[in-house]
Design an enzyme around this catalytic site. Structure first.
Site, PDB file in Angstrom:
ATOM      1  N   ASP A  16      10.576  23.400  56.151  1.00 27.46           N
ATOM      2  CA  ASP A  16       9.623  22.567  56.885  1.00 27.46           C
ATOM      3  C   ASP A  16       9.767  21.074  56.584  1.00 27.46           C
ATOM      4  O   ASP A  16       8.805  20.319  56.679  1.00 27.46           O
ATOM      5  CB  ASP A  16       8.191  23.020  56.575  1.00 27.46           C
ATOM      6  CG  ASP A  16       7.848  22.852  55.103  1.00 27.46           C
ATOM      7  OD1 ASP A  16       8.765  22.561  54.317  1.00 27.46           O
ATOM      8  OD2 ASP A  16       6.670  23.007  54.742  1.00 27.46           O
ATOM      9  N   GLU A  17      10.975  20.662  56.209  1.00 26.25           N
ATOM     10  CA  GLU A  17      11.192  19.249  55.936  1.00 26.25           C
ATOM     11  C   GLU A  17      12.566  18.849  56.409  1.00 26.25           C
ATOM     12  O   GLU A  17      13.499  19.642  56.381  1.00 26.25           O
ATOM     13  CB  GLU A  17      11.134  18.973  54.421  1.00 26.25           C
ATOM     14  CG  GLU A  17       9.766  18.596  53.914  1.00 26.25           C
ATOM     15  CD  GLU A  17       9.820  18.214  52.435  1.00 26.25           C
ATOM     16  OE1 GLU A  17       9.028  18.777  51.689  1.00 26.25           O
ATOM     17  OE2 GLU A  17      10.653  17.366  52.063  1.00 26.25           O
TER      18      GLU A  17
END
Length: 260
Positions: A16-17
DNA sequence: TCTGGGGTCCTAGGACCC
DNA sequence: TCTGGGGTCCTAGGACCC
């Protein structure tokens, strides 16, 4: 896909980055942020926080500063004002151990860290990490975005619900973990030369043993035998809480399938 | 603060070779 | 035979990240 429509220079960091290099984008920061936020929201219904900075280190810290659904812009002029007041733990690469170590030296903020000389940091933390801390405390980070990389290892580990003493259970677990690793490896067309076994005992002491074999192998039998050879070198005096198997020293097979 | 799993990188020490 | 330097490979353990 949302992010790739912004720029193809992207480094994934976990699930998620991501880092995006937008230095060549004609649009304003605000416009790009708006496109990212609305794109992600449309696809997933989720919000995100964004940091914009001259390098990855500062962008990471910036993205953390206004947490839910925020955006922070960090420029080279913000080092003193925004970076230095932060607690050391906010610096990427400083974990609980280093935090403790620095606090024992009366260093609480990134600014205080920046007051230490490179020599003293290298003396205390070793060459690589000492140098890293010296630069990071000043917001210096020249590392490029990594848009493509190859795995360095494959591993599986498992923690038992109940600590085990039974050698059979340990052996069976090693065999199962090996099977999964070999399946990963073959799916991604890798073979390995070094097999590591990790054992954590009920007192949390953790040991590792490694065996390097003659040539690269993707054979389940060969790798399992190497893992067992590692196991033989461990004194199982206590109950075992965790077993892990890892293969390193990888070789990528070319698309033309080679015999394993 | 103590929870688990899959990774990366670094360091130190020993073996071996020239 | 002893001492020492430099390089490489391997092993074990530790710290950190998501």
């Amino acid at each position: 896909m949302v992010l790739l429509s912004i720029t193809t220079i992207m480094e994934d960091v976990g699930i998620d980055e991501a880092f995006l290099d937008i230095s060549d984008e004609p649009d304003s920061n605000e416009a790009i942020v708006e496109r990212i936020k609305s794109g992600i929201y449309e696809k997933t219904g989720l919000t995100c926080s964004i940091g914009i900075a001259p390098n990855k280190l500062l962008a990471k810290i910036a993205s953390d500063m206004q947490k839910p659904n925020g955006m922070t812009v960090f420029t080279g002029d913000d080092i003193e004002k925004k970076l230095w007041p932060l607690p050391i733990r906010k610096l990427y690469g400083i974990g609980p151990k280093t935090e403790e170590h620095l606090k024992a030296m009366n260093i609480q903020t990134i600014g205080q860290l920046a007051s230490l000389s490179m020599e003293s940091l290298i003396k205390r933390f070793g060459h690589s990490y000492g140098y890293y801390l010296y630069e990071a405390a000043r917001g210096i980070d020249e590392s490029p975005l990594v848009t493509h990389w190859e795995p360095k290892s494959f591993s599986r580990e498992t923690t038992f619900q109940v600590d085990v003493k039974d050698w059979q259970v340990i052996a069976r677990t090693i065999a199962e973990l090996t099977k999964e690793i070999v399946s990963d490896m073959s799916r991604r067309h890798y073979r390995a030369r070094t097999i590591n076994l990790k054992i954590r005992f009920d007192d949390f002491r953790t040991i590792t043993r490694a065996t390097t074999i003659e040539g690269y192998s993707g054979s389940e039998e060969v790798i399992r035998k190497a893992a067992f050879a590692c196991l033989k070198r461990v004194e199982l005096a206590r109950k075992v809480r965790l077993i892990g198997v890892r293969v390193t020293n990888l070789e990528k097979l070319e698309k033309v399938s080679l015999p394993v």
